[in-house]
Structures are given as structure tokens and as C-alpha cells.
Write a protein that holds these residues in place. Structure first.
Motif, PDB file in Angstrom:
ATOM      1  N   SER A 154       0.885  -1.770  -0.272  1.00 21.20           N
ATOM      2  CA  SER A 154       0.139  -0.079   0.222  1.00 21.20           C
ATOM      3  C   SER A 154       0.797   1.144   0.112  1.00 21.20           C
ATOM      4  O   SER A 154       0.190   2.409  -0.301  1.00 21.20           O
ATOM      5  CB  SER A 154      -0.911  -0.398   1.191  1.00 21.20           C
ATOM      6  OG  SER A 154      -0.194   0.166   2.598  1.00 21.20           O
ATOM      7  N   ASP A 155       2.246   1.692  -0.151  1.00 22.06           N
ATOM      8  CA  ASP A 155       3.029   2.012   0.023  1.00 22.06           C
ATOM      9  C   ASP A 155       3.542   2.298  -1.438  1.00 22.06           C
ATOM     10  O   ASP A 155       4.703   3.515  -1.161  1.00 22.06           O
ATOM     11  CB  ASP A 155       4.121   1.479   1.191  1.00 22.06           C
ATOM     12  CG  ASP A 155       3.647   1.356   2.324  1.00 22.06           C
ATOM     13  OD1 ASP A 155       2.889   1.645   3.426  1.00 22.06           O
ATOM     14  OD2 ASP A 155       4.412   1.276   3.559  1.00 22.06           O
ATOM     15  N   SER A 156       3.473   1.923  -2.234  1.00 17.70           N
ATOM     16  CA  SER A 156       3.758   1.808  -3.420  1.00 17.70           C
ATOM     17  C   SER A 156       3.108   3.029  -4.050  1.00 17.70           C
ATOM     18  O   SER A 156       2.074   3.529  -3.555  1.00 17.70           O
ATOM     19  CB  SER A 156       3.520   0.758  -4.172  1.00 17.70           C
ATOM     20  OG  SER A 156       2.225   0.400  -4.809  1.00 17.70           O
ATOM     21  N   PRO A 157       3.908   4.011  -5.105  1.00 14.36           N
ATOM     22  CA  PRO A 157       2.932   4.919  -5.683  1.00 14.36           C
ATOM     23  C   PRO A 157       2.123   5.140  -6.466  1.00 14.36           C
ATOM     24  O   PRO A 157       1.548   5.456  -6.460  1.00 14.36           O
ATOM     25  CB  PRO A 157       4.574   4.962  -6.977  1.00 14.36           C
ATOM     26  CG  PRO A 157       5.535   5.067  -5.881  1.00 14.36           C
ATOM     27  CD  PRO A 157       5.492   3.100  -5.715  1.00 14.36           C
ATOM     28  N   VAL A 158       1.750   4.017  -6.999  1.00 15.98           N
ATOM     29  CA  VAL A 158       0.537   3.316  -7.717  1.00 15.98           C
ATOM     30  C   VAL A 158      -1.022   3.793  -6.136  1.00 15.98           C
ATOM     31  O   VAL A 158      -1.857   4.803  -6.797  1.00 15.98           O
ATOM     32  CB  VAL A 158       0.428   2.077  -8.087  1.00 15.98           C
ATOM     33  CG1 VAL A 158      -1.130   2.149  -8.771  1.00 15.98           C
ATOM     34  CG2 VAL A 158       1.267   2.152  -9.427  1.00 15.98           C
ATOM     35  N   SER A 159      -0.196   3.479  -4.979  1.00 12.66           N
ATOM     36  CA  SER A 159      -1.515   3.637  -4.216  1.00 12.66           C
ATOM     37  C   SER A 159      -1.033   4.486  -3.332  1.00 12.66           C
ATOM     38  O   SER A 159      -2.064   5.005  -2.689  1.00 12.66           O
ATOM     39  CB  SER A 159      -1.282   1.921  -2.438  1.00 12.66           C
ATOM     40  OG  SER A 159      -1.583   1.111  -3.571  1.00 12.66           O
ATOM     41  N   SER A 160       0.056   5.509  -3.694  1.00 13.99           N
ATOM     42  CA  SER A 160       0.269   6.586  -2.616  1.00 13.99           C
ATOM     43  C   SER A 160       0.689   7.322  -3.966  1.00 13.99           C
ATOM     44  O   SER A 160       2.401   7.225  -3.952  1.00 13.99           O
ATOM     45  CB  SER A 160       1.171   5.655  -0.874  1.00 13.99           C
ATOM     46  OG  SER A 160       0.016   5.296  -0.595  1.00 13.99           O
TER      47      SER A 160
END
Length: 235
Positions: free
Chosen positions: A51-57
Motif C-alpha cells: 500500500s506504500d507503492s507510488p500507485v497506491s500513494s
């Protein structure tokens, strides 16, 4: 005259019990080894860090090196969240697997999980197309000397259990927690990762004397806590 067949013979220990005990030990060992291999082959759950990936954040990644240098130059603490660290890793690190196994093993991502008192660095791989994870725990021990405070990085995550202080828990192969000595098997991969960020590691863990891991955050403090104010005595 006594017959030779009537000669006294020394009793021999029964071999049946010993052989059955040996077979039982081998069965238990084989079952334990099979369970360990099964959990090693199961990748750990990464939903909390994915959830910390650029897609999610979608927030922009930070310039960690510049922020650490500013904190050191101006003597103020700087704090990074787990999401910020993982977005920075994803945006700056090009993961790949080198060597003779490059055709069979891929390095897909690197994640950091921040917990109270320790961090877990996770390498996410595929081996022959099957997902696989390996991780290493890090702790920071603070020490004081005549030259001032220093931080010492320890490559373990503490005790397995309060009643089992040794060996220390070094990391996880898949979902299986392994002792610290097993990290020698994967140490070259983590050394290669550290070589990508020499300045960030120098600033954060050598130049800045105080580092604190907490749930979902890491704080670098060049100055440290202020001593309590002492009021002058009443006349």
C-alpha cells in the motif's frame, strides 16, 4: 564335565528399543524439516507495505539524502514514515538479479517494514516464476562515549522468545523466522542493496548519532533530546 553349550553368556542389551527410538527421531526430524521448507517456500504477506507503492500513494517521493544533510547541517530531527521510505525506494531503485542465476531468479521489489525498535528489509523475488521473499531485521543500539553519542546497527530483530535469548532472530526466509547465522546465506544480496545508497546510509547511520525505529516511522536526530531545565534554588 560341563558342556560347552552350558557356558555362561553375558546378557546383551535389547536392540529393538534403540532402533525404534532412532526411527522416531528421524521421523520427527524429517517432519520438522518438511514443515520448515513449506513455510520457507511461502512468501510473507506484503499487503501492508504494498500500500506504500507510488500507485497506491501518489504523493511525490522525498529526496532523502538532501533532507538528512539539512537535518545534520542545521541540527534538527527529521522523521520519515514507512510510506515515504517505500515510495522513495520504489522510485529510485531499479531492481534486477545478476549472476549466473539471472535467467531463473528475478528481484522484483525491495520493501521496508518499520516496527517499534526495529526495521525489516524485505527482498521480493521470483524463483523459477514462483514468488519468494527473504528479509533481514535491523536494530540500532545507541552508545555514549567521550566523543559523544554513536549509533551501532545490529543485524537482528531481537529474541525469538523471552525464554530463548539466543540465538537472535535474524530475519525471515519466506514466512519462516530464521536465526541470525542464516543471514550469511543472503548477505551478498543485502550488501549489493546497501552499495546503491552509500551517502544516505553514511548520513543516516554514521553522521547522525541518534536513530529511532517506531511503528510506521524512523527518526534521525543529530542533536538528541534536550536535558531537563534546572530551576535556580529559591533563596
Amino acid at each position: 564335565m560341563a558342556d560347552g553349550n552350558d557356558a555362561k553368556t553375558t546378557p546383551t542389551a535389547p536392540r529393538g528399543c534403540l532402533s525404534r527410538a532412532l526411527v522416531l527421531v528421524l521421523v520427527i526430524f524429517s517432519a520438522g524439516l518438511g514443515v520448515a521448507v513449506y513455510f520457507m517456500a511461502q512468501p510473507q504477506d506484503l499487503s501492508d507495505v504494498r500500500s506504500d507503492s507510488p500507485v497506491s500513494s501518489p504523493a511525490l517521493p522525498l529526496d532523502v539524502k538532501a533532507l538528512l544533510q539539512n537535518a545534520l547541517d542545521h541540527s534538527y530531527p527529521v522523521k520519515f514514515t514507512q510510506s515515504e521510505i517505500n515510495r522513495w525506494l520504489t522510485s529510485t531503485l531499479q531492481t534486477k538479479q545478476g549472476g549466473k542465476f539471472a535467467g531463473h531468479v528475478s528481484l522484483d521489489a525491495v520493501w521496508v517494514r518499520l516496527e517499534d525498535g526495529r526495521a525489516e528489509v524485505v527482498l521480493e523475488r521470483k524463483v523459477l516464476g514462483h514468488p519468494f521473499t527473504v528479509s533481514m531485521y535491523l536494530q540500532v543500539e545507541q552508545s555514549e562515549s567521550e566523543d559523544g553519542p554513536t549509533s551501532n546497527v545490529q543485524f537482528h530483530g531481537g529474541e525469538f522468545h523471552p525464554y530463548l535469548p539466543y540465538p537472535k532472530c535474524g530475519g525471515r526466509f519466506g514466512r519462516l523466522a530464521v536465526p541470525q547465522g542464516f543471514l550469511h546465506l543472503v548477505l551478498p544480496a543485502f550488501k549489493s542493496l546497501a552499495a546503491v545508497f552509500p551517502e544516505e546510509l553514511r548520513l543516516g547511520f554514521s553522521e547522525i548519532p541518534r536513530v529511532k525505529f517506531a511503528d510506521d516511522s524512523i527518526t534521525f536526530d543529530p542533536h538528541g533530546p534536550q536535558p531537563p531545565a534546572i530551576s535556580p534554588p529559591n533563596p
